[in-house]
Design a protein around this motif. Structure first.
Motif, PDB file in Angstrom:
ATOM      1  N   ILE A   1       0.838  -1.202   0.000  1.00  0.00           N
ATOM      2  CA  ILE A   1       0.000   0.000   0.000  1.00  0.00           C
ATOM      3  C   ILE A   1       0.874   1.254   0.000  1.00  0.00           C
ATOM      4  O   ILE A   1       0.590   2.232  -0.706  1.00  0.00           O
ATOM      5  N   ALA A   2       1.958   1.232   0.785  1.00  0.00           N
ATOM      6  CA  ALA A   2       2.868   2.379   0.829  1.00  0.00           C
ATOM      7  C   ALA A   2       3.476   2.647  -0.550  1.00  0.00           C
ATOM      8  O   ALA A   2       3.574   3.808  -0.992  1.00  0.00           O
ATOM      9  N   LEU A   3       3.868   1.588  -1.250  1.00  0.00           N
ATOM     10  CA  LEU A   3       4.432   1.770  -2.593  1.00  0.00           C
ATOM     11  C   LEU A   3       3.368   2.191  -3.595  1.00  0.00           C
ATOM     12  O   LEU A   3       3.653   2.958  -4.525  1.00  0.00           O
ATOM     13  N   LEU A   4       2.148   1.699  -3.434  1.00  0.00           N
ATOM     14  CA  LEU A   4       1.054   2.125  -4.313  1.00  0.00           C
ATOM     15  C   LEU A   4       0.786   3.622  -4.151  1.00  0.00           C
ATOM     16  O   LEU A   4       0.665   4.353  -5.147  1.00  0.00           O
ATOM     17  N   ILE A   5       0.723   4.084  -2.901  1.00  0.00           N
ATOM     18  CA  ILE A   5       0.511   5.515  -2.645  1.00  0.00           C
ATOM     19  C   ILE A   5       1.651   6.333  -3.238  1.00  0.00           C
ATOM     20  O   ILE A   5       1.440   7.373  -3.871  1.00  0.00           O
ATOM     21  N   THR A   6       2.872   5.856  -3.059  1.00  0.00           N
ATOM     22  CA  THR A   6       4.045   6.575  -3.580  1.00  0.00           C
ATOM     23  C   THR A   6       4.043   6.599  -5.106  1.00  0.00           C
ATOM     24  O   THR A   6       4.398   7.617  -5.716  1.00  0.00           O
ATOM     25  N   ALA A   7       3.655   5.487  -5.730  1.00  0.00           N
ATOM     26  CA  ALA A   7       3.603   5.439  -7.191  1.00  0.00           C
ATOM     27  C   ALA A   7       2.591   6.448  -7.731  1.00  0.00           C
ATOM     28  O   ALA A   7       2.874   7.174  -8.697  1.00  0.00           O
ATOM     29  N   LEU A   8       1.421   6.505  -7.109  1.00  0.00           N
ATOM     30  CA  LEU A   8       0.402   7.475  -7.535  1.00  0.00           C
ATOM     31  C   LEU A   8       0.891   8.911  -7.327  1.00  0.00           C
ATOM     32  O   LEU A   8       0.735   9.775  -8.207  1.00  0.00           O
ATOM     33  N   TYR A   9       1.496   9.156  -6.182  1.00  0.00           N
ATOM     34  CA  TYR A   9       2.037  10.482  -5.883  1.00  0.00           C
ATOM     35  C   TYR A   9       3.119  10.871  -6.892  1.00  0.00           C
ATOM     36  O   TYR A   9       3.150  12.001  -7.399  1.00  0.00           O
ATOM     37  N   THR A  10       3.987   9.918  -7.206  1.00  0.00           N
ATOM     38  CA  THR A  10       5.068  10.178  -8.160  1.00  0.00           C
ATOM     39  C   THR A  10       4.520  10.529  -9.540  1.00  0.00           C
ATOM     40  O   THR A  10       4.997  11.461 -10.194  1.00  0.00           O
ATOM     41  N   MET A  11       3.536   9.762  -9.987  1.00  0.00           N
ATOM     42  CA  MET A  11       2.941  10.026 -11.303  1.00  0.00           C
ATOM     43  C   MET A  11       2.322  11.419 -11.370  1.00  0.00           C
ATOM     44  O   MET A  11       2.434  12.113 -12.388  1.00  0.00           O
ATOM     45  N   VAL A  12       1.696  11.838 -10.282  1.00  0.00           N
ATOM     46  CA  VAL A  12       1.024  13.147 -10.273  1.00  0.00           C
ATOM     47  C   VAL A  12       2.034  14.286 -10.252  1.00  0.00           C
ATOM     48  O   VAL A  12       1.994  15.191 -11.090  1.00  0.00           O
ATOM     49  N   VAL A  13       2.976  14.239  -9.286  1.00  0.00           N
ATOM     50  CA  VAL A  13       3.857  15.395  -9.106  1.00  0.00           C
ATOM     51  C   VAL A  13       4.916  15.503 -10.201  1.00  0.00           C
ATOM     52  O   VAL A  13       5.354  16.617 -10.527  1.00  0.00           O
ATOM     53  N   LEU A  14       5.337  14.381 -10.783  1.00  0.00           N
ATOM     54  CA  LEU A  14       6.373  14.451 -11.818  1.00  0.00           C
ATOM     55  C   LEU A  14       5.814  14.635 -13.212  1.00  0.00           C
ATOM     56  O   LEU A  14       6.530  15.033 -14.138  1.00  0.00           O
ATOM     57  N   SER A  15       4.536  14.345 -13.410  1.00  0.00           N
ATOM     58  CA  SER A  15       3.952  14.514 -14.747  1.00  0.00           C
ATOM     59  C   SER A  15       3.353  15.891 -14.944  1.00  0.00           C
ATOM     60  O   SER A  15       3.178  16.331 -16.079  1.00  0.00           O
ATOM     61  N   ARG A  16       3.039  16.583 -13.858  1.00  0.00           N
ATOM     62  CA  ARG A  16       2.372  17.875 -13.951  1.00  0.00           C
ATOM     63  C   ARG A  16       3.190  18.869 -14.782  1.00  0.00           C
ATOM     64  O   ARG A  16       4.315  19.213 -14.438  1.00  0.00           O
ATOM     65  N   GLY A  17       2.621  19.303 -15.890  1.00  0.00           N
ATOM     66  CA  GLY A  17       3.295  20.254 -16.761  1.00  0.00           C
ATOM     67  C   GLY A  17       4.363  19.642 -17.640  1.00  0.00           C
ATOM     68  O   GLY A  17       5.022  20.349 -18.410  1.00  0.00           O
ATOM     69  N   ARG A  18       4.566  18.303 -17.542  1.00  0.00           N
ATOM     70  CA  ARG A  18       5.604  17.648 -18.339  1.00  0.00           C
ATOM     71  C   ARG A  18       5.035  16.615 -19.297  1.00  0.00           C
ATOM     72  O   ARG A  18       5.412  16.587 -20.464  1.00  0.00           O
ATOM     73  N   PHE A  19       4.181  15.743 -18.804  1.00  0.00           N
ATOM     74  CA  PHE A  19       3.704  14.615 -19.602  1.00  0.00           C
ATOM     75  C   PHE A  19       2.181  14.556 -19.608  1.00  0.00           C
ATOM     76  O   PHE A  19       1.526  14.938 -18.635  1.00  0.00           O
ATOM     77  N   THR A  20       1.651  14.047 -20.692  1.00  0.00           N
ATOM     78  CA  THR A  20       0.227  13.744 -20.741  1.00  0.00           C
ATOM     79  C   THR A  20      -0.025  12.443 -19.990  1.00  0.00           C
ATOM     80  O   THR A  20       0.899  11.701 -19.673  1.00  0.00           O
TER      81      THR A  20
END
Length: 458
Positions: free
Chosen positions: A281-300
């Protein structure tokens, strides 16, 4: 397979085990059979040789395979997704540059090593090395001195994290096989990885850098250091690396608080913290967080899907090998071979943690793959662990580190990592043996020394 009674005594069962290991090594080394296929084949033959009924062979194989993959595939899959997002956005360069500013260029080897330790949590050894080497080469050219001054602390950091710390497949598989708590294994692995790296990799790297003058290659990684147009902020990168650790440690802390009666297990907030701190669950939360914060303004969203999907392909082979190792371990347990080995070890008086290290070291030297050494060793030693009374949760985590240490030491010409490092740094075989092999051996023996020492006092 439930209710199966071994049909042979200790001697024949140990003979079958020895024959199975010999056949496995022969198939991998001599006939170059893929480790996954070799493990499955040897598992089938071992089950039949040990007298498991024909109609019970496949259920036994599937139980071992599925039980291991239920943990390993989930953790490894989420871990590589996080690592790939950080890698492709340039997070490694951001953190390395910040640490070099803090430590100063004179301590650039320490800065690069610390950065690699942090990135070694979600990123696999070979991927991390490829990502960091352009930065290493750039710093080596700017600051001067042998490239080994900077490369060995970097490579050693990824190696020790890959061996000691979940969610990497080796420690995850070993923890699953012997029943160690994943959060505690993460905590113990992290705490032991740092001093092991400092002694075996950083200090050795400083010595080797003065002993072996090696210029930074400029043609192995075309284009040099990759430039990222919009790299993430430093705090964003740090938050991604710390989030899963904090969540998992919170779960471990809550477990301790419940055990001591400090908090009530039935409290909703306690159950919630324990849930989000479970490693998957901790890695799932981190994966979702990573996708959101690193894609914002960079990737579709489509590009993010392509990035994380592409991260899974290269690790499929590793996941299947670990599952097949769990299958082999399941056969050893069901057939009674594991119990026979446990009884033999008990009669010799050898501590389980020492036996775990020796078995993993022998398998590592014989066939090269750390993953195969860890999965096979964990399956062999698991019954001995279960049969040994008085082992605490910390003892189990330390046995995981002992297995990982044995599977790390003595990397030589049958290990793909040996050639990867030698090729990228432009070293011949003799120099690679004197540098990389020595460093890996130091990591293995020093890591085991810490684990064994703690097992005596805790």
């Amino acid at each position: 397979m439930e209710n199966f009674e071994p049909v042979y005594g200790t001697g024949p069962l140990l003979g079958i085990a020895a024959g199975a290991i010999a056949l496995l090594l022969l198939l991998i080394i001599r006939f170059r059979l893929h480790a996954f296929v070799a493990l499955v084949l040897v598992s089938v033959l071992t089950a039949l040789a040990a007298g498991i009924p024909v109609d019970g062979v496949v259920p036994t194989l599937l139980d071992g395979f599925g039980g291991t993959l239920a943990n390993v595939a989930l953790l490894v899959g989420l871990g590589v997704m996080i690592g790939r997002m950080v890698e492709i956005t340039g997070g490694a360069a951001v953190l390395a540059s910040a640490l070099i500013k803090v430590f100063g260029e004179r301590r650039a080897p320490l800065a690069l090593g610390v950065a690699s330790l942090l990135f070694g949590f979600p990123i696999f050894f070979d991927v991390g090395l490829v990502v960091m080497l352009p930065i290493v080469f750039s710093v080596a050219r700017r600051v001067g001195g042998s490239v080994l001054l900077y490369a060995l602390p970097t490579a050693g950091a990824f190696a020790v994290m890959h061996a000691f710390v979940p969610p990497h497949p080796g420690p995850v598989t070993a923890a699953v096989e012997i029943g160690a708590d994943m959060g505690l294994t993460l905590l113990v692995g992290t705490l032991l990885a740092i001093p092991t790296w400092y002694l075996a990799s950083y200090l050795f790297g400083l010595w080797a850098g003065k002993r072996f003058e090696l210029p930074a290659p400029d043609d192995l990684l075309p284009g040099g250091e990759v430039k990222h147009e919009d790299p993430p902020r430093l705090l964003t990168v740090v938050s991604i690396l710390l989030l899963p650790m904090l969540l998992i440690f919170a779960n471990t802390g809550m477990g301790t608080a419940v055990a001591t009666g400090a908090v009530s297990e039935s409290a909703v907030w306690v159950q919630s913290l324990r849930l989000v701190g479970e490693t998957p669950i901790a890695l799932l939360i981190t994966a979702l967080y990573t996708m959101v914060v690193l894609s914002r303004g960079r990737f579709t969203r489509q590009r993010v899907e392509e990035i994380v999907g592409g991260a899974l392909g290269p690790v499929c082979g590793i996941i299947l090998i670990t599952g097949a190792g769990g299958m082999f371990g399941g056969v050893l347990r069901t057939s009674g071979i594991g119990d026979a080995l446990a009884g033999s070890l008990e009669s010799t008086g050898m501590p389980v943690i020492v036996a775990a290290f020796i078995i993993a070291l022998a398998l590592r030297v014989a066939q090269g793959s750390a993953t195969v050494a860890i999965t096979t060793s964990a399956g062999l030693i698991a019954p001995a662990v279960q049969a040994t009374s008085g082992l605490s949760s910390i003892d189990l985590a330390l046995i995981v580190i002992a297995i990982a240490s044995g599977a790390t030491a003595l990397s030589h010409v049958n290990d793909s990592g040996f050639w990867l490092v030698g090729r990228f740094l432009g070293m011949d075989v003799k120099t690679t043996l004197k540098t990389w092999t020595v460093m890996e051996t130091l990591i293995g023996f020093i890591g085991f020394g810490f684990a064994f020492g703690l097992s005596l006092v805790l």
